[in-house]
Design an enzyme around this catalytic site. Structure first.
Site, PDB file in Angstrom:
ATOM      1  N   CYS A   9       0.726  -1.279   0.049  1.00 50.75           N
ATOM      2  CA  CYS A   9       0.140   0.045  -0.013  1.00 50.75           C
ATOM      3  C   CYS A   9       0.727   1.361  -0.105  1.00 50.75           C
ATOM      4  O   CYS A   9       1.584   1.504  -0.989  1.00 50.75           O
ATOM      5  CB  CYS A   9      -1.031  -0.086   1.229  1.00 50.75           C
ATOM      6  SG  CYS A   9      -2.460   1.111   0.913  1.00 50.75           S
ATOM      7  N   HIS A  28      -4.480  -4.472   0.533  1.00 51.74           N
ATOM      8  CA  HIS A  28      -4.300  -4.960   1.834  1.00 51.74           C
ATOM      9  C   HIS A  28      -4.744  -6.642   1.826  1.00 51.74           C
ATOM     10  O   HIS A  28      -5.733  -6.545   2.490  1.00 51.74           O
ATOM     11  CB  HIS A  28      -5.011  -4.219   2.838  1.00 51.74           C
ATOM     12  CG  HIS A  28      -3.957  -2.814   3.164  1.00 51.74           C
ATOM     13  ND1 HIS A  28      -2.989  -3.029   3.744  1.00 51.74           N
ATOM     14  CD2 HIS A  28      -4.551  -1.446   2.856  1.00 51.74           C
ATOM     15  CE1 HIS A  28      -2.693  -1.551   4.037  1.00 51.74           C
ATOM     16  NE2 HIS A  28      -3.222  -0.778   3.245  1.00 51.74           N
ATOM     17  N   GLU A  33      -3.478  -8.716   3.425  1.00 53.29           N
ATOM     18  CA  GLU A  33      -3.323  -9.507   4.678  1.00 53.29           C
ATOM     19  C   GLU A  33      -4.569  -8.927   5.786  1.00 53.29           C
ATOM     20  O   GLU A  33      -4.451  -9.366   6.836  1.00 53.29           O
ATOM     21  CB  GLU A  33      -1.808  -8.392   5.536  1.00 53.29           C
ATOM     22  CG  GLU A  33      -1.983  -7.433   5.776  1.00 53.29           C
ATOM     23  CD  GLU A  33      -1.998  -6.090   4.694  1.00 53.29           C
ATOM     24  OE1 GLU A  33      -1.757  -5.000   4.979  1.00 53.29           O
ATOM     25  OE2 GLU A  33      -1.832  -6.433   3.580  1.00 53.29           O
TER      26      GLU A  33
END
Length: 305
Positions: free
Chosen positions: A142, A235, A237
């Site tokens: 990001c 993102h 994760e």
């Protein structure tokens, strides 16, 4: 195989409860295996949540991974207990003479600032320059991806008309990319950002290749030719409730925030979010560890250059 993390890291209990194979430093000393050394530069304010998110993904592999944590010395964490930072985090001076098989540079909530205005920018530049000779492959996430593209290749970020917020369909552009081996034709990724990078700027740099993108979210993954540097604008994760927590935090603070797209069933914020990106996230990180770290890094870690 397990992920090796410090004995008392809060993530240990969380991951054990999820049946993710965790090995503590004490037990790892009894095994005659060289684990992959992964350094996580954690720029997020929610340190413990971010540690757990990345440990979960890096632990989903048959390889043994030793995860270490790095903080910037020029910015003190204000949302995490100071003792936690002392117990588990290094500064750059502690690691600059070491070599690592892989490195992850996280996002940070500073994207609406100019890069040079961020108080740890010069230190981050020093770390990114160091990674070119001390790390086999670096994953930038990001804002970390935007920072890396700007520092290494002069690619600027641009403000969006409105925040990109939600979970969006993506496609693989570079069909032979081993980073996306095993992926479906369409896969979902969370995004939460106010700025973006432009395709034309990336395509103007011969060293860079766009691997995946989204009609709504734009360019998603960019890589150098051999994956020494990989830039990820989303993102993957994130936990299932990360966007929900961000949405209600901003809504309750009176901010003008739209409901995240493709996230709450029927766009009903009272319903539990629908997680549609977990399989993609696990495959992305296991492919990175396998093809760009494990199969590329030398057995003698000091041979990295």
């Amino acid at each position: 195989m397990p992920i090796k993390i410090p004995n008392d890291l809060p993530a240990t209990e969380v991951l054990n409860n999820e049946n993710i194979f965790v090995i503590t430093e004490t037990r790892a000393l009894t095994q005659d295996i060289r684990p992959l050394k992964i350094l996580l530069l954690n720029l997020m304010p929610t340190k413990i949540a971010t540690e757990t998110q990345f440990a979960r993904l890096l632990g989903n592999t048959p390889l043994q991974v030793k995860l270490e944590f790095l903080q910037t010395a020029t910015h003190k964490a204000t949302h995490t207990d100071e003792q936690h930072m002392i117990d588990f985090y290094h500064t750059f001076d502690d690691v600059k003479n070491k070599k690592y098989d892989g490195m992850v540079i996280t996002g940070a909530p500073v994207e609406q600032m100019e890069f040079e205005e961020v108080n740890y920018w010069q230190e981050l530049c020093e770390i990114m320059e160091w990674s070119k000779t001390h790390v086999t492959s670096t994953f930038h996430i990001c804002w970390g991806a935007q920072a890396g593209l700007y520092y290494h290749y002069g690619i600027k970020k641009y403000p969006l008309k409105e925040k990109l917020f939600g979970v969006f369909p993506h496609r693989v552009e570079h069909k032979n990319s081993i980073l996306f081996r095993g992926f479906d034709d369409t896969f979902m990724v969370p995004h939460s950002r106010h700025t973006t990078v432009l395709r034309r700027d990336i395509e103007a740099v011969p060293e860079l290749k766009i691997l995946a993108s989204s009609d709504k979210a734009g360019v998603y993954v960019i890589s150098t030719d051999r994956g020494r540097q990989i830039f990820v604008t989303g993102h993957s994760e994130y936990d299932g409730d990360t966007l929900k927590n961000e949405y209600f935090r901003d809504k309750n603070a009176g901010h003008n925030i739209k409901i995240p797209e493709n996230y709450f069933p029927d766009n009903d914020e009272t319903k539990p979010p629908m997680v549609s990106w977990r399989s993609h996230a696990n495959l992305l990180y296991s492919n990175w560890l396998n093809y760009f770290v494990y199969q590329t890094t030398p057995y003698d870690i000091e041979a990295i250059h």
